[in-house]
Scaffold this motif. Structure first.
Motif, PDB file in Angstrom:
ATOM      1  N   ARG A   1     -10.660  23.001   2.915  1.00 20.54           N
ATOM      2  CA  ARG A   1      -9.713  22.091   3.556  1.00 20.54           C
ATOM      3  C   ARG A   1     -10.072  20.657   3.181  1.00 20.54           C
ATOM      4  N   LEU A   2      -9.083  19.903   2.670  1.00 18.94           N
ATOM      5  CA  LEU A   2      -9.320  18.537   2.210  1.00 18.94           C
ATOM      6  C   LEU A   2      -8.459  17.543   2.969  1.00 18.94           C
ATOM      7  N   LEU A   3      -9.052  16.383   3.276  1.00 22.95           N
ATOM      8  CA  LEU A   3      -8.296  15.221   3.722  1.00 22.95           C
ATOM      9  C   LEU A   3      -8.198  14.300   2.517  1.00 22.95           C
ATOM     10  N   LEU A   4      -6.976  13.912   2.145  1.00 22.31           N
ATOM     11  CA  LEU A   4      -6.752  13.168   0.922  1.00 22.31           C
ATOM     12  C   LEU A   4      -5.982  11.874   1.173  1.00 22.31           C
ATOM     13  N   GLY A   5      -6.265  10.874   0.355  1.00 24.52           N
ATOM     14  CA  GLY A   5      -5.389   9.730   0.232  1.00 24.52           C
ATOM     15  C   GLY A   5      -4.607   9.942  -1.063  1.00 24.52           C
ATOM     16  N   VAL A   6      -3.296   9.837  -1.019  1.00 23.08           N
ATOM     17  CA  VAL A   6      -2.482  10.128  -2.203  1.00 23.08           C
ATOM     18  C   VAL A   6      -1.541   8.959  -2.479  1.00 23.08           C
ATOM     19  N   LEU A   7      -1.530   8.543  -3.727  1.00 21.80           N
ATOM     20  CA  LEU A   7      -0.612   7.493  -4.186  1.00 21.80           C
ATOM     21  C   LEU A   7       0.278   8.112  -5.235  1.00 21.80           C
TER      22      LEU A   7
ATOM     23  N   ASP B   1       0.838  -1.201   0.000  1.00 21.01           N
ATOM     24  CA  ASP B   1       0.000   0.000   0.000  1.00 21.01           C
ATOM     25  C   ASP B   1       0.867   1.244   0.000  1.00 21.01           C
ATOM     26  N   GLY B   2       0.847   1.965  -1.110  1.00 20.58           N
ATOM     27  CA  GLY B   2       1.646   3.174  -1.191  1.00 20.58           C
ATOM     28  C   GLY B   2       0.847   4.435  -0.871  1.00 20.58           C
ATOM     29  N   TRP B   3      -0.417   4.290  -0.417  1.00 17.19           N
ATOM     30  CA  TRP B   3      -1.250   5.455  -0.114  1.00 17.19           C
ATOM     31  C   TRP B   3      -0.736   6.167   1.123  1.00 17.19           C
ATOM     32  N   THR B   4      -0.729   7.475   1.072  1.00 17.50           N
ATOM     33  CA  THR B   4      -0.408   8.267   2.252  1.00 17.50           C
ATOM     34  C   THR B   4      -1.556   9.237   2.512  1.00 17.50           C
ATOM     35  N   GLU B   5      -1.748   9.575   3.776  1.00 18.84           N
ATOM     36  CA  GLU B   5      -2.786  10.538   4.140  1.00 18.84           C
ATOM     37  C   GLU B   5      -2.178  11.932   4.126  1.00 18.84           C
ATOM     38  N   GLU B   6      -2.807  12.839   3.397  1.00 18.39           N
ATOM     39  CA  GLU B   6      -2.299  14.210   3.302  1.00 18.39           C
ATOM     40  C   GLU B   6      -3.454  15.193   3.443  1.00 18.39           C
ATOM     41  N   ARG B   7      -3.117  16.409   3.827  1.00 18.20           N
ATOM     42  CA  ARG B   7      -4.111  17.480   3.888  1.00 18.20           C
ATOM     43  C   ARG B   7      -3.684  18.617   2.973  1.00 18.20           C
ATOM     44  N   GLU B   8      -4.650  19.174   2.273  1.00 17.43           N
ATOM     45  CA  GLU B   8      -4.393  20.303   1.388  1.00 17.43           C
ATOM     46  C   GLU B   8      -5.489  21.351   1.594  1.00 17.43           C
ATOM     47  N   THR B   9      -5.136  22.588   1.385  1.00 11.09           N
ATOM     48  CA  THR B   9      -6.117  23.673   1.354  1.00 11.09           C
ATOM     49  C   THR B   9      -6.110  24.247  -0.051  1.00 11.09           C
ATOM     50  N   VAL B  10      -7.264  24.212  -0.708  1.00 16.33           N
ATOM     51  CA  VAL B  10      -7.342  24.610  -2.116  1.00 16.33           C
ATOM     52  C   VAL B  10      -8.384  25.707  -2.301  1.00 16.33           C
ATOM     53  N   SER B  11      -8.240  26.455  -3.392  1.00 15.45           N
ATOM     54  CA  SER B  11      -9.165  27.560  -3.646  1.00 15.45           C
ATOM     55  C   SER B  11     -10.541  27.067  -4.074  1.00 15.45           C
ATOM     56  N   SER B  12     -10.588  25.846  -4.644  1.00 19.64           N
ATOM     57  CA  SER B  12     -11.875  25.275  -5.057  1.00 19.64           C
ATOM     58  C   SER B  12     -11.700  23.776  -5.247  1.00 19.64           C
ATOM     59  N   LEU B  13     -12.819  23.092  -5.517  1.00 17.09           N
ATOM     60  CA  LEU B  13     -12.791  21.651  -5.764  1.00 17.09           C
ATOM     61  C   LEU B  13     -12.703  21.338  -7.257  1.00 17.09           C
ATOM     62  N   ARG B  14     -12.299  22.321  -8.052  1.00 18.02           N
ATOM     63  CA  ARG B  14     -12.070  22.058  -9.473  1.00 18.02           C
ATOM     64  C   ARG B  14     -10.989  20.996  -9.625  1.00 18.02           C
ATOM     65  N   LEU B  15     -11.154  20.159 -10.638  1.00 22.61           N
ATOM     66  CA  LEU B  15     -10.220  19.067 -10.883  1.00 22.61           C
ATOM     67  C   LEU B  15      -8.797  19.572 -11.098  1.00 22.61           C
ATOM     68  N   ASP B  16      -8.638  20.611 -11.923  1.00 20.91           N
ATOM     69  CA  ASP B  16      -7.287  21.102 -12.200  1.00 20.91           C
ATOM     70  C   ASP B  16      -6.639  21.719 -10.959  1.00 20.91           C
ATOM     71  N   THR B  17      -7.456  22.338 -10.113  1.00 17.20           N
ATOM     72  CA  THR B  17      -6.936  22.963  -8.898  1.00 17.20           C
ATOM     73  C   THR B  17      -6.392  21.914  -7.928  1.00 17.20           C
ATOM     74  N   VAL B  18      -7.139  20.843  -7.739  1.00 21.52           N
ATOM     75  CA  VAL B  18      -6.727  19.798  -6.790  1.00 21.52           C
ATOM     76  C   VAL B  18      -5.472  19.085  -7.293  1.00 21.52           C
ATOM     77  N   ILE B  19      -5.441  18.728  -8.574  1.00 19.03           N
ATOM     78  CA  ILE B  19      -4.259  18.056  -9.133  1.00 19.03           C
ATOM     79  C   ILE B  19      -3.027  18.943  -8.993  1.00 19.03           C
ATOM     80  N   SER B  20      -3.190  20.218  -9.303  1.00 19.00           N
ATOM     81  CA  SER B  20      -2.079  21.168  -9.213  1.00 19.00           C
ATOM     82  C   SER B  20      -1.534  21.240  -7.791  1.00 19.00           C
ATOM     83  N   ALA B  21      -2.428  21.291  -6.803  1.00 22.12           N
ATOM     84  CA  ALA B  21      -2.005  21.413  -5.402  1.00 22.12           C
ATOM     85  C   ALA B  21      -1.311  20.149  -4.914  1.00 22.12           C
TER      86      ALA B  21
END
Length: 260
Positions: free
Chosen positions: A252-258, A171-191
């Protein structure tokens, strides 16, 4: 369908909502359990929301092991007592010449989809870095076993395996938190991947991004809870929690990131 239900979800999710309502109605009318195909986390969330909001039916999700990402759901009257056997899934181990080839999630999934069977009949694809296993809906398992003889140019064999021989996936997933300007797809990927918005848009518009296993070409696509984003060459992101907004209206987002 009650329009009030639709308003809680995206427009492109309406066909799934209609299907889910049909499953629920079938159980209510026939007083008999109904087993879904494999659902992704977002679909499971929608189905669970519909059952809890409008019925006294019971339900259980199972994907072959505790941490499964893709799971089947058994919907049943509250008096019914389900068993694990009723989830009708078969575990296969892929036998292949390990000295001569390296498998990947993409290669395995591409081969399975090449049989013409829908994605909904396949559960998780697991690997410990050496051994590869896949869960398949039992109703198509014999067909898949006969059809899959090669992955790429390499001969393989699908061997039915007991659940007791399930590997522990790497399992290479890690838990991360990000704060983004919106939930737009390009915004989240960029962050998440620390790339420019322009680069993020290019990835999306060139067909290298999928949301819940479906290609999305719109950078302004709005994400929601439990969506899974796959970015070719970068990895995967899951929206695991929406944790409110800041004073400046950032999310504010809680994310799983691989990460690849």
């Amino acid at each position: 369908m009650n329009a009030n239900v639709y308003q809680h979800f995206r427009n492109d999710e309406r066909p799934f909502i209609d299907s889910a309502e049909g499953w629920i109605e079938q159980v209510q009318m026939q007083y008999a359990p109904f087993l879904t195909d494999f659902l992704d986390p977002r679909q499971a969330y929608i189905l669970e929301s519909l059952i809890r909001q409008s019925t006294d039916l019971s339900y259980r999700f199972f994907g072959g092991y505790e941490a499964a990402e893709r799971r089947r759901c058994l919907i049943y009257p509250d008096y019914y007592v389900p068993t694990t056997d009723e989830f009708d899934m078969t575990l296969f181990t892929i036998q292949y010449p390990k000295k001569f080839t390296v498998l990947s999630h993409g290669k395995v999934l591409g081969t399975l989809m090449g049989t013409g069977v829908k994605r909904e009949y396949f559960g998780d694809i697991l690997s410990d870095g050496d051994i590869w296993q896949v869960f398949v809906a039992t109703e198509v398992s014999q067909f898949i076993q006969l059809q899959v003889e090669k992955i790429g140019n390499v001969s393989v064999r699908l061997e039915e395996t007991k659940y007791t021989d399930l590997i522990v996936p790497k399992d290479g997933w890690t838990e991360e938190r990000e704060t983004v300007s919106s939930l737009r797809l390009d915004t989240v990927i960029s962050a998440v991947y620390n790339i420019s918005r322009q680069r993020s848009k290019q990835l999306i518009e060139s067909g290298k991004v999928k949301v819940n296993w479906t290609e999305v070409l719109r950078p302004d696509f709005v994400l929601d809870l439990l969506d899974i984003i796959s970015v070719r060459g970068f990895g995967r992101i899951q929206i695991q929690g929406l944790e409110g907004t800041t004073k400046k209206e950032k999310v504010r987002l809680l994310l799983g990131v691989l990460r690849k």
